[in-house]
Scaffold this motif. Structure first.
Motif, PDB file in Angstrom:
ATOM      1  N   SER A 282      75.657 -13.193  80.355  1.00  0.00           N
ATOM      2  CA  SER A 282      74.871 -14.330  80.811  1.00  0.00           C
ATOM      3  C   SER A 282      73.573 -13.908  81.475  1.00  0.00           C
ATOM      4  CB  SER A 282      75.697 -15.185  81.782  1.00  0.00           C
ATOM      5  OG  SER A 282      75.925 -14.458  82.980  1.00  0.00           O
ATOM      6  N   GLY A 283      73.326 -12.630  81.642  1.00  0.00           N
ATOM      7  CA  GLY A 283      72.073 -12.160  82.209  1.00  0.00           C
ATOM      8  C   GLY A 283      70.926 -12.412  81.259  1.00  0.00           C
ATOM      9  N   SER A 284      69.732 -11.988  81.627  1.00  0.00           N
ATOM     10  CA  SER A 284      68.567 -12.240  80.774  1.00  0.00           C
ATOM     11  C   SER A 284      68.530 -11.227  79.640  1.00  0.00           C
ATOM     12  CB  SER A 284      67.281 -12.176  81.601  1.00  0.00           C
ATOM     13  OG  SER A 284      67.115 -10.895  82.128  1.00  0.00           O
ATOM     14  N   SER A 285      69.302 -11.502  78.626  1.00  0.00           N
ATOM     15  CA  SER A 285      69.328 -10.642  77.450  1.00  0.00           C
ATOM     16  C   SER A 285      68.208 -11.052  76.511  1.00  0.00           C
ATOM     17  CB  SER A 285      70.690 -10.755  76.755  1.00  0.00           C
ATOM     18  OG  SER A 285      70.863 -12.073  76.291  1.00  0.00           O
ATOM     19  N   ALA A 286      68.160 -10.471  75.329  1.00  0.00           N
ATOM     20  CA  ALA A 286      67.092 -10.755  74.367  1.00  0.00           C
ATOM     21  C   ALA A 286      67.054 -12.232  73.985  1.00  0.00           C
ATOM     22  CB  ALA A 286      67.285  -9.894  73.122  1.00  0.00           C
ATOM     23  N   GLY A 287      68.204 -12.885  73.925  1.00  0.00           N
ATOM     24  CA  GLY A 287      68.244 -14.288  73.545  1.00  0.00           C
ATOM     25  C   GLY A 287      68.221 -15.233  74.731  1.00  0.00           C
ATOM     26  N   GLY A 288      68.155 -14.711  75.936  1.00  0.00           N
ATOM     27  CA  GLY A 288      68.209 -15.545  77.124  1.00  0.00           C
ATOM     28  C   GLY A 288      66.908 -16.272  77.391  1.00  0.00           C
TER      29      GLY A 288
END
Length: 96
Positions: A28-34
């Motif tokens: 749920s962190g700021s990944s590539a799709g976040g």
């Protein structure tokens, strides 16, 4: 022995819950799709974008239907080149 099996099952369930919960928090962190602040700013509706996409008087004037455009594109007997012979032939064919 039963108490030991129940305790082991509870510990196993607790371990599984912790593992899956930890994995969910990492995803749920700021990944590539976040969704990031940069993405929100880039997709935001701004006055500049509204002006660029707005309907403007010059566009309406250029695309407006005018009497000149209607006259130039209208169907006339001259354009159709309808003759009396053609009309009689069409009527005869229709009446048969």
């Amino acid at each position: 022995m039963t108490h030991l099996a129940i305790a082991g099952g509870i510990y196993l369930l607790l371990a599984l819950v912790l593992v899956f919960n930890h994995g969910a928090h990492q995803k749920s962190g700021s990944s590539a799709g976040g969704v990031t602040t940069d993405k929100l700013v880039a997709d935001a509706v701004t006055s500049g974008k509204l002006v660029a996409d707005s309907v403007q008087a010059r566009n309406i004037t250029a695309l407006a239907v005018t009497a000149d455009k209607l006259a130039a594109n209208s169907v006339t007997t001259t354009k159709l080149n309808v003759t009396e012979d053609m009309t009689v032939a069409l009527l005869n064919a229709h009446l048969r």
